[in-house]
Design a protein around this motif. Structure first.
Motif, mmCIF file in Angstrom:
data_model
loop_
_atom_site.group_PDB
_atom_site.id
_atom_site.type_symbol
_atom_site.label_atom_id
_atom_site.label_comp_id
_atom_site.label_asym_id
_atom_site.label_seq_id
_atom_site.Cartn_x
_atom_site.Cartn_y
_atom_site.Cartn_z
ATOM 1 N N SER A 202 0.832 -1.187 0.000
ATOM 2 C CA SER A 202 0.000 0.000 0.000
ATOM 3 C C SER A 202 0.869 1.240 0.000
ATOM 4 N N LEU A 203 0.313 2.322 -0.535
ATOM 5 C CA LEU A 203 1.008 3.601 -0.502
ATOM 6 C C LEU A 203 1.206 4.087 0.933
ATOM 7 N N PHE A 204 0.436 3.531 1.875
ATOM 8 C CA PHE A 204 0.533 3.939 3.268
ATOM 9 C C PHE A 204 1.548 3.117 4.064
ATOM 10 N N THR A 205 2.060 2.023 3.473
ATOM 11 C CA THR A 205 2.898 1.104 4.226
ATOM 12 C C THR A 205 4.136 1.765 4.812
ATOM 13 N N ASP A 206 4.853 2.544 4.011
ATOM 14 C CA ASP A 206 6.066 3.196 4.499
ATOM 15 C C ASP A 206 5.757 4.178 5.620
ATOM 16 N N ASP A 207 4.656 4.905 5.488
ATOM 17 C CA ASP A 207 4.257 5.859 6.524
ATOM 18 C C ASP A 207 3.922 5.128 7.826
ATOM 19 N N ILE A 208 3.255 3.987 7.701
ATOM 20 C CA ILE A 208 2.903 3.205 8.887
ATOM 21 C C ILE A 208 4.160 2.699 9.587
ATOM 22 N N GLU A 209 5.119 2.206 8.818
ATOM 23 C CA GLU A 209 6.355 1.699 9.403
ATOM 24 C C GLU A 209 7.097 2.808 10.150
ATOM 25 N N ALA A 210 7.146 4.006 9.548
ATOM 26 C CA ALA A 210 7.839 5.124 10.191
ATOM 27 C C ALA A 210 7.125 5.544 11.475
ATOM 28 N N ALA A 211 5.805 5.625 11.415
ATOM 29 C CA ALA A 211 5.022 6.023 12.587
ATOM 30 C C ALA A 211 5.126 4.970 13.682
ATOM 31 N N ASP A 212 5.162 3.707 13.296
ATOM 32 C CA ASP A 212 5.270 2.613 14.267
ATOM 33 C C ASP A 212 6.613 2.678 14.995
ATOM 34 N N LYS A 213 7.679 2.953 14.259
ATOM 35 C CA LYS A 213 9.005 3.052 14.875
ATOM 36 C C LYS A 213 9.053 4.201 15.875
ATOM 37 N N GLU A 214 8.477 5.334 15.509
ATOM 38 C CA GLU A 214 8.455 6.487 16.402
ATOM 39 C C GLU A 214 7.626 6.174 17.649
ATOM 40 N N ASP B 122 7.099 3.216 18.936
ATOM 41 C CA ASP B 122 7.823 2.238 19.755
ATOM 42 C C ASP B 122 8.942 2.895 20.564
ATOM 43 N N LYS B 123 9.580 3.897 19.992
ATOM 44 C CA LYS B 123 10.629 4.624 20.723
ATOM 45 C C LYS B 123 10.032 5.328 21.943
ATOM 46 N N LEU B 124 8.867 5.946 21.745
ATOM 47 C CA LEU B 124 8.215 6.640 22.856
ATOM 48 C C LEU B 124 7.760 5.659 23.931
ATOM 49 N N PHE B 125 7.241 4.510 23.497
ATOM 50 C CA PHE B 125 6.824 3.497 24.470
ATOM 51 C C PHE B 125 8.018 3.000 25.275
ATOM 52 N N SER B 126 9.147 2.768 24.596
ATOM 53 C CA SER B 126 10.355 2.315 25.285
ATOM 54 C C SER B 126 10.827 3.377 26.272
ATOM 55 N N GLY B 127 10.691 4.641 25.860
ATOM 56 C CA GLY B 127 11.084 5.735 26.742
ATOM 57 C C GLY B 127 10.206 5.807 27.982
ATOM 58 N N ALA C 265 1.273 9.584 18.967
ATOM 59 C CA ALA C 265 1.931 8.666 18.028
ATOM 60 C C ALA C 265 1.066 7.453 17.748
ATOM 61 N N ASN C 266 0.402 6.954 18.776
ATOM 62 C CA ASN C 266 -0.449 5.780 18.615
ATOM 63 C C ASN C 266 -1.664 6.101 17.742
ATOM 64 N N GLU C 267 -2.224 7.283 17.935
ATOM 65 C CA GLU C 267 -3.366 7.705 17.119
ATOM 66 C C GLU C 267 -2.964 7.868 15.654
ATOM 67 N N LYS C 268 -1.736 8.315 15.424
ATOM 68 C CA LYS C 268 -1.250 8.456 14.054
ATOM 69 C C LYS C 268 -1.165 7.090 13.377
ATOM 70 N N VAL C 269 -0.635 6.106 14.109
ATOM 71 C CA VAL C 269 -0.546 4.742 13.568
ATOM 72 C C VAL C 269 -1.944 4.211 13.284
ATOM 73 N N ARG C 270 -2.866 4.410 14.203
ATOM 74 C CA ARG C 270 -4.238 3.924 14.021
ATOM 75 C C ARG C 270 -4.891 4.547 12.780
#
Length: 243
Positions: free
Chosen positions: A64-76, A78-83, A158-163
């Protein structure tokens, strides 16, 4: 006289369908009895054109055209969750009793949810949404006590963006992309049937045995696909679904 046998194309998965069409088309291009016959060559050209469109739609359906955006948002996210998790653990050994107690409550909260950044995307998104809701309500006092409200706020955004991105991709797949691929497959099927009828006719009217090797090859490919269908389904068919 040899003829190409039938195959139920609608039962093939999207990937298998494209692979089968590509295999037949590639071999046909190497057959002089086909490329030297104007009618057969035209039928092969129509098949290739339909196959090119199917390839385009298949690529879109897989990424999907959204796949790359989802991966980037997911990484961000996950960083916040780890923090957030690291911040909570960092307060566990604070020499201030009420601060350490608040950290212990939030640490247990994290253990209860057992969120793993490697888990299925929708599941992780749902769990984090619930965890954030708890942090804003049930455990608001503990979050305030540790001074980690900015982490909670940023993680929520960040989570809302992924959703939102997941929902956009779902809507895309449910609409044009899937519909385009379905139509492309139908066009390829029709082009393939016309090509087979043409080859069988040329086999009858042309030089004796000129297409026997090609027909044998295609029939062997068809038998292999049929055998694979029986093995995979246990009932002689492969469900039609995306790969």
């Amino acid at each position: 006289m040899k003829e190409i046998i039938e195959i139920h194309l609608a039962k093939l998965t999207n990937g298998a369908h494209f692979e089968f069409m590509t295999t037949v088309s590639k071999r046909a291009k190497a057959e002089n009895a086909i490329t030297s016959n104007a009618v057969a060559k035209a039928a092969l050209g129509a098949l290739q054109s339909a196959l090119d469109e199917e390839d385009r739609c298949l690529v879109l359906s897989r990424k999907s055209l959204f796949t790359d955006d989802i991966e980037a948002a997911d990484k961000e996210r996950d960083k916040l969750f780890s923090g957030y998790r690291a911040a909570v653990k960092g307060f566990l050994h604070m020499p201030v009793a009420d601060v350490a107690a608040a950290a212990k409550v939030l640490e247990q909260h994290l253990k209860d949810y057992r969120i793993d950044p490697q888990m299925q995307l929708d599941r992780e998104t749902g769990l984090i949404a619930n965890l954030i809701a708890d942090c804003e309500d049930k455990y608001a006092a503990e979050v305030t006590k540790l001074g980690i409200t900015p982490y909670v706020t940023a993680l929520k955004a960040a989570n809302e963006k992924v959703r939102a991105l997941i929902e956009s991709r779902t809507n895309e797949n449910a609409g044009g992309v899937v519909g385009e691929l379905r139509m492309a497959r139908r066009q390829s099927d029709e082009a393939y049937r016309k090509f087979v009828r043409t080859v069988n006719a040329v086999a009858i009217l042309g030089a004796v045995g000129a297409l026997d090797e090609f027909v044998d090859y295609v029939n062997e490919v068809i038998r292999r696909y049929k055998k694979g269908a029986k093995k995979n389904s246990g009932e002689g068919g492969i469900g039609q679904h995306g790969n």
